[in-house]
Design a protein around this motif. Structure first.
Motif, PDB file in Angstrom:
ATOM      1  N   LEU A   1      30.862 -64.414 -63.707  1.00 35.65           N
ATOM      2  CA  LEU A   1      29.418 -64.250 -63.838  1.00 35.65           C
ATOM      3  C   LEU A   1      28.794 -65.395 -64.624  1.00 35.65           C
ATOM      4  O   LEU A   1      27.724 -65.895 -64.284  1.00 35.65           O
ATOM      5  CB  LEU A   1      29.111 -62.906 -64.528  1.00 35.65           C
ATOM      6  N   GLN A   2      29.480 -65.822 -65.686  1.00 29.92           N
ATOM      7  CA  GLN A   2      28.953 -66.930 -66.489  1.00 29.92           C
ATOM      8  C   GLN A   2      28.941 -68.225 -65.688  1.00 29.92           C
ATOM      9  O   GLN A   2      27.976 -68.996 -65.743  1.00 29.92           O
ATOM     10  CB  GLN A   2      29.796 -67.098 -67.758  1.00 29.92           C
ATOM     11  N   VAL A   3      29.998 -68.470 -64.952  1.00 33.47           N
ATOM     12  CA  VAL A   3      30.065 -69.668 -64.111  1.00 33.47           C
ATOM     13  C   VAL A   3      28.963 -69.626 -63.052  1.00 33.47           C
ATOM     14  O   VAL A   3      28.307 -70.634 -62.754  1.00 33.47           O
ATOM     15  CB  VAL A   3      31.459 -69.787 -63.441  1.00 33.47           C
ATOM     16  N   CYS A   4      28.741 -68.444 -62.503  1.00 29.13           N
ATOM     17  CA  CYS A   4      27.687 -68.270 -61.490  1.00 29.13           C
ATOM     18  C   CYS A   4      26.323 -68.617 -62.075  1.00 29.13           C
ATOM     19  O   CYS A   4      25.514 -69.293 -61.433  1.00 29.13           O
ATOM     20  CB  CYS A   4      27.703 -66.835 -60.991  1.00 29.13           C
ATOM     21  N   LEU A   5      26.086 -68.168 -63.306  1.00 31.73           N
ATOM     22  CA  LEU A   5      24.804 -68.435 -63.963  1.00 31.73           C
ATOM     23  C   LEU A   5      24.632 -69.932 -64.217  1.00 31.73           C
ATOM     24  O   LEU A   5      23.563 -70.502 -63.971  1.00 31.73           O
ATOM     25  CB  LEU A   5      24.751 -67.664 -65.286  1.00 31.73           C
ATOM     26  N   GLU A   6      25.705 -70.578 -64.673  1.00 29.19           N
ATOM     27  CA  GLU A   6      25.653 -72.019 -64.919  1.00 29.19           C
ATOM     28  C   GLU A   6      25.445 -72.793 -63.608  1.00 29.19           C
ATOM     29  O   GLU A   6      24.730 -73.799 -63.571  1.00 29.19           O
ATOM     30  CB  GLU A   6      26.942 -72.474 -65.613  1.00 29.19           C
ATOM     31  N   HIS A   7      26.068 -72.304 -62.554  1.00 32.13           N
ATOM     32  CA  HIS A   7      25.902 -72.936 -61.255  1.00 32.13           C
ATOM     33  C   HIS A   7      24.442 -72.815 -60.779  1.00 32.13           C
ATOM     34  O   HIS A   7      23.871 -73.756 -60.211  1.00 32.13           O
ATOM     35  CB  HIS A   7      26.848 -72.290 -60.228  1.00 32.13           C
ATOM     36  N   ALA A   8      23.843 -71.644 -61.047  1.00 32.00           N
ATOM     37  CA  ALA A   8      22.434 -71.425 -60.673  1.00 32.00           C
ATOM     38  C   ALA A   8      21.528 -72.403 -61.432  1.00 32.00           C
ATOM     39  O   ALA A   8      20.590 -72.963 -60.858  1.00 32.00           O
ATOM     40  CB  ALA A   8      22.029 -69.990 -60.982  1.00 32.00           C
ATOM     41  N   PHE A   9      21.825 -72.632 -62.723  1.00 33.71           N
ATOM     42  CA  PHE A   9      21.052 -73.609 -63.507  1.00 33.71           C
ATOM     43  C   PHE A   9      21.180 -75.003 -62.896  1.00 33.71           C
ATOM     44  O   PHE A   9      20.202 -75.748 -62.800  1.00 33.71           O
ATOM     45  CB  PHE A   9      21.534 -73.658 -64.957  1.00 33.71           C
ATOM     46  N   HIS A  10      22.395 -75.342 -62.507  1.00 31.84           N
ATOM     47  CA  HIS A  10      22.647 -76.655 -61.887  1.00 31.84           C
ATOM     48  C   HIS A  10      21.813 -76.809 -60.605  1.00 31.84           C
ATOM     49  O   HIS A  10      21.195 -77.860 -60.378  1.00 31.84           O
ATOM     50  CB  HIS A  10      24.139 -76.798 -61.579  1.00 31.84           C
ATOM     51  N   LEU A  11      21.807 -75.769 -59.803  1.00 28.76           N
ATOM     52  CA  LEU A  11      21.041 -75.812 -58.550  1.00 28.76           C
ATOM     53  C   LEU A  11      19.537 -75.952 -58.821  1.00 28.76           C
ATOM     54  O   LEU A  11      18.842 -76.726 -58.159  1.00 28.76           O
ATOM     55  CB  LEU A  11      21.306 -74.548 -57.726  1.00 28.76           C
ATOM     56  N   LEU A  12      19.069 -75.227 -59.817  1.00 26.59           N
ATOM     57  CA  LEU A  12      17.647 -75.295 -60.174  1.00 26.59           C
ATOM     58  C   LEU A  12      17.265 -76.688 -60.657  1.00 26.59           C
ATOM     59  O   LEU A  12      16.198 -77.198 -60.328  1.00 26.59           O
ATOM     60  CB  LEU A  12      17.320 -74.251 -61.248  1.00 26.59           C
TER      61      LEU A  12
END
Length: 320
Positions: A1-12
């Motif tokens: 979940l944490q990696v997913c959140l960080e990945h979402a930040f990267h995409l944004l």
């Protein structure tokens, strides 16, 4: 979940908003074994950020609707999409801000949604909770948002002053202290005018305010009123006693007088008035600025010089 959140930040950060949204939506559907307390918090964050992206979509639809109006569409698809985004955003944003923490962006977006649809009572309740709930960490922005909301909706001066009083206690150097001082100066209550003087003196203790013309103007106006009336000189004296050892070098050196005169005549005028009252007519700052002003034949500097000379007994009482 944490990696997913960080990945979402990267995409944004790379402008891939739709991909980030899909990423967060997918993470919400993950189920593997028993969910731990940490995972529960991470899931709430994921839902909250998805809510933030729903708010972003709502905001875009709102802009389209406001620019073109309903007449520009054969159907209500834009408005329906907008309401759909509103519902999804509101649910997730409402949940995250119930948890004690610093949720500035989420609170601002949720309040914007509520205000747009006219739910001012709910918006006020959210902001009051965010500012005053003792379970939440002390947060200057919470009081700023509450003050701005109250001001937008024409609330009483008493409510505005109450919100800014707490902000002053937390961050005496906040830019809203000028608004606070001006409201207090206009009050008929002596206690509030006294607080106004304390507020503006405290703000000018900070280096970021050294060249703030509005702040010096506020202080000069109130100090001048006190000196002319010859009432409450003890207020100035009390504030000055704790500053007389360091303010002269911090604010009123000859070097600063020269620089202020060259950069901003209005600033040098306001500071010279304060310096003349606090330090007397022999103060280096006052002498330099008043001399330059008179030399340049600027009428208000001649009036300033006469004023300080006339009220020199007030300086003696303040410095005694």
């Amino acid at each position: 979940l944490q990696v997913c959140l960080e990945h979402a930040f990267h995409l944004l950060c790379n402008g891939l908003v739709d991909e980030a949204y899909q990423n967060l939506s997918l993470a919400e559907s993950w189920r593997f074994g028993e969910q731990t307390a940490i995972q529960d918090k991470e899931m709430k964050l994921i839902q909250a950020y998805r809510g933030l992206l729903d708010y972003y979509s709502w905001s875009k639809q709102k802009t389209i609707l406001l620019e073109h109006g309903q007449d520009g569409f054969e159907d209500l698809s834009v408005e329906q999409e907008m309401h759909s985004c509103f519902r999804k955003a509101a649910v997730n944003l409402r949940e995250i801000i119930k948890i004690p923490g610093v949720w500035d962006l989420f609170v601002k977006c949720y309040v914007d949604l509520l205000e747009f649809y006219g739910d001012h009572n709910e918006a006020r309740q959210v902001l009051n909770e965010y500012a005053y709930n003792s379970k939440f960490p002390a947060n200057p922005n919470a009081h700023v948002y509450l003050y701005q909301f109250l001001k937008r909706h024409g609330e009483s001066k008493k409510s505005l002053i109450s919100a800014l009083k707490i902000l002053h206690d937390i961050v005496p150097s906040h830019e809203l202290m000028i608004d606070f001082n001006m409201m207090l100066q206009k009050s008929k209550k002596r206690k509030k005018r006294r607080l106004g003087l304390e507020v503006i003196f405290a703000a000018l203790d900070y280096a970021g305010w050294k060249e703030n013309v509005k702040a010096w103007s506020c202080l000069a106006r109130q100090v001048k009123q006190i000196v002319i009336s010859e009432k409450h000189l003890d207020w100035i004296k009390q504030e000055w006693n704790s500053r007389k050892d360091w303010w002269p070098a911090f604010h009123f050196s000859r070097y600063l007088a020269k620089r202020n005169w060259q950069d901003n005549e209005s600033l040098s005028y306001e500071k010279a008035l304060v310096a003349g009252i606090l330090l007397g007519k022999d103060c280096k700052y006052f002498k330099y600025v008043s001399h330059q002003g008179c030399k340049a034949q600027v009428k208000r500097f001649r009036i300033l010089k006469k004023f300080v000379n006339k009220h020199s007994p007030a300086y003696l009482r303040i410095s005694d």
